[in-house]
Write an enzyme that holds these catalytic residues in place. Structure first.
Site, mmCIF file in Angstrom:
data_model
loop_
_atom_site.group_PDB
_atom_site.id
_atom_site.type_symbol
_atom_site.label_atom_id
_atom_site.label_comp_id
_atom_site.label_asym_id
_atom_site.label_seq_id
_atom_site.Cartn_x
_atom_site.Cartn_y
_atom_site.Cartn_z
ATOM 1 N N TYR A 128 -92.384 -98.672 23.414
ATOM 2 C CA TYR A 128 -92.268 -97.631 22.389
ATOM 3 C C TYR A 128 -91.066 -97.954 21.524
ATOM 4 C CZ TYR A 128 -91.499 -92.987 20.312
ATOM 5 O OH TYR A 128 -91.309 -91.929 19.440
ATOM 6 N N LYS A 177 -79.593 -93.845 21.109
ATOM 7 C CA LYS A 177 -79.260 -93.161 22.355
ATOM 8 C C LYS A 177 -77.775 -93.248 22.731
ATOM 9 C CE LYS A 177 -83.955 -92.592 23.598
ATOM 10 N NZ LYS A 177 -85.156 -93.401 23.550
ATOM 11 N N ASP A 202 -85.430 -104.236 20.719
ATOM 12 C CA ASP A 202 -85.212 -102.799 20.608
ATOM 13 C C ASP A 202 -84.397 -102.372 21.823
ATOM 14 O OD1 ASP A 202 -85.209 -100.089 20.602
ATOM 15 O OD2 ASP A 202 -87.344 -99.851 20.154
HETATM 16 C C1 LIG Z 1 -86.127 -93.437 22.275
HETATM 17 C C2 LIG Z 1 -86.538 -94.775 21.748
HETATM 18 C C3 LIG Z 1 -86.768 -94.999 20.383
HETATM 19 C C4 LIG Z 1 -86.778 -93.889 19.388
HETATM 20 O O1 LIG Z 1 -85.546 -93.294 19.253
HETATM 21 P P1 LIG Z 1 -85.471 -91.797 18.655
HETATM 22 O O2 LIG Z 1 -84.016 -91.542 18.541
HETATM 23 O O3 LIG Z 1 -86.194 -90.929 19.620
HETATM 24 O O4 LIG Z 1 -86.156 -91.837 17.336
HETATM 25 C C5 LIG Z 1 -87.014 -96.294 19.969
HETATM 26 N N1 LIG Z 1 -87.066 -97.314 20.842
HETATM 27 C C6 LIG Z 1 -86.871 -97.131 22.156
HETATM 28 C C7 LIG Z 1 -86.913 -98.301 23.069
HETATM 29 C C8 LIG Z 1 -86.636 -95.846 22.654
HETATM 30 O O5 LIG Z 1 -86.508 -95.666 23.979
#
Ligand SMILES: *Cc1c(COP(=O)(O)O)cnc(C)c1O
Length: 425
Positions: A142, A265, A237
């Protein structure tokens, strides 16, 4: 004071599903969500007066736990000086210095307000810099909810993808190709076919959004080789893994340097921040230096950056990662022991302080194997834990996060709760 039940009724009349992000609605486990009154350290209190030992950690940001005093002080101080200016601040420079010092692959970095924005912008940059359109992502990874990323595999191996959400145009989804996580052969075959059209490969270097799935030895190195050979951009990511699995993220832990990195995060310390960065050459395509447009009214927000900097200040002491790993290892041992005693098949995947127990026998190495987990059993286990005052993600396909606020006693308490909950799950 309204209780969780009446709040959820009111919320459901006014907010889609009663929540502002879908998984919070407990649809993956049944029942109704509790409403939070406050958090402190490793614990949450709901409006009904119950407390929970928290392993959700706001889905990853809270590596110091709730309301860490240094973070609260930093935000409070920053707020007194104004909450947003739309003009640059020294805090942003400090954050850029902290990120580039920790991530040698990042020479220039741009702050945004969420992980979604970071991934979306990194992809636009990769497409703008290469002049190519195709994006390769992995099933079960994701990267936020930008259109190009809400796709699932079409039928057949190396085929184009189909939208995974209404509102994503088919022709756009077709620009995304998916491969199974940890499957270099699939990646090689896609590149053999369409290598010249592929702008970027985006990957969670440790998958966290199908539950925790570590990369197989050689997987990330293989992606590095293949993308380099085809002049495609490799995007890590690290929105979850950045400053979480190591101070320098998964790229430090596994020793593989991507072209672009997405962060989020942890770098916001519980406030909205994201970032993307990479080499000076690539990042020079971003406006105002280059032709790839990306902007944000609240980008680099002083409150959010102050919270992030206070968080990183605690993490700079490398000892904290040994501590997080030790706590994670102890939780893993407790889960395995509890499952064994209860004779429940449980596969535990863990990298440092992120961990998932899948209710299945076989190894979980990709999305297909993750989906073999017995999600009904997870739902019973989730509620068993909640009744015992332990809060996990309300879905099987998520990580549990240990924070520096968790104590050895907290882990022991969670392990005891798990042993009981597993026995009846
Ligand atoms: C949480 C997450 C996102 C999205 O971040 P948001 O702040 O919720 O938009 C993107 N990539 C990864 C791997 C994530 O865990």
């Amino acid at each position: 004071m309204r209780d969780s039940k009446s709040l959820f009724e009111a919320a459901s009349r006014l907010i889609p599903g009663g929540v502002n992000s879908p998984v919070r609605a407990f649809r993956g486990v049944g029942g109704e969500p509790f409403f939070v009154a406050r958090g402190e350290g490793a614990r949450l209190w709901d409006v009904d007066g119950r407390s929970y030992l928290d392993f959700l950690g706001s889905w990853g940001p809270l590596i110091l736990g709730h309301a860490a005093p240094s973070v609260v002080a930093a935000v409070t101080e920053a707020a007194a000086r104004g909450t947003s200016y739309g003009a640059p601040t020294g805090l942003e420079v400090e954050m850029a210095e902290a990120i580039t010092a920790a991530y040698p692959s990042i020479e220039l970095v741009r702050l945004v307000s969420s992980g979604t924005e970071a991934a979306m912008s990194a992809i636009r940059l990769a497409r703008g810099a290469t002049g190519r359109s195709i994006l390769l992502k992995f099933d079960g990874c994701y990267h936020g909810h930008a259109d190009s990323l809400l796709v699932k595999a079409g039928s057949g191996g190396a085929t184009f993808s189909i939208p995974d959400s209404a509102g994503v145009p088919g022709p756009l989804a077709q620009l995304t190709v998916t491969a199974p996580f940890n499957d270099l052969d699939a990646v090689r075959s896609i590149f053999r076919e369409r290598g010249r059209e592929i702008a970027a490969v985006i990957v969670e270097p440790v998958a966290g959004n199908m539950g925790v799935v570590p990369p197989r030895p050689g997987f990330l190195e293989g992606l590095r080789e293949i993308t380099r050979a085809h002049d495609a951009v490799l995007i890590f990511d690290e929105v979850i893994t950045g400053f979480r699995v190591a101070y320098g993220g998964a790229q430090e832990l596994y020793g593989v340097r991507p072209d672009l990195t997405c962060l989020g995060k942890v770098i916001g310390g519980g406030l909205p921040v994201g970032a993307y960065g990479g080499s000076r050459q690539l990042m020079s395509h971003v406006a105002p230096l280059g032709a790839v447009y990306q902007a944000g009214t609240l980008s680099g927000n002083p409150l959010a950056v102050a919270a992030g900097l206070a968080t990183l200040a605690r993490l700079r002491d490398r000892e904290v990662y040994r501590r997080l790993d030790a706590l994670g290892a102890e939780l893993e041992r407790g889960l395995r022991a509890g499952a064994e005693r209860a004779r429940v098949p449980l596969t535990v995947n863990r990298v440092g302080s992120m961990l998932t127990g899948f209710f299945c026998d076989a190894a979980v190495t990709d999305y297909a194997s993750a989906k073999r987990s017995d999600t009904k059993r997870y739902a019973r286990y989730f509620h068993g834990m909640l009744e015992r005052g332990v809060f996990l993600a309300p879905s099987q396909f998520e990580a549990a996060f240990v924070s520096l606020a968790h104590t050895d006693a907290d882990i022991a308490l969670a392990a005891r709760a798990a042993a009981e909950a597993l026995a009846t799950a």
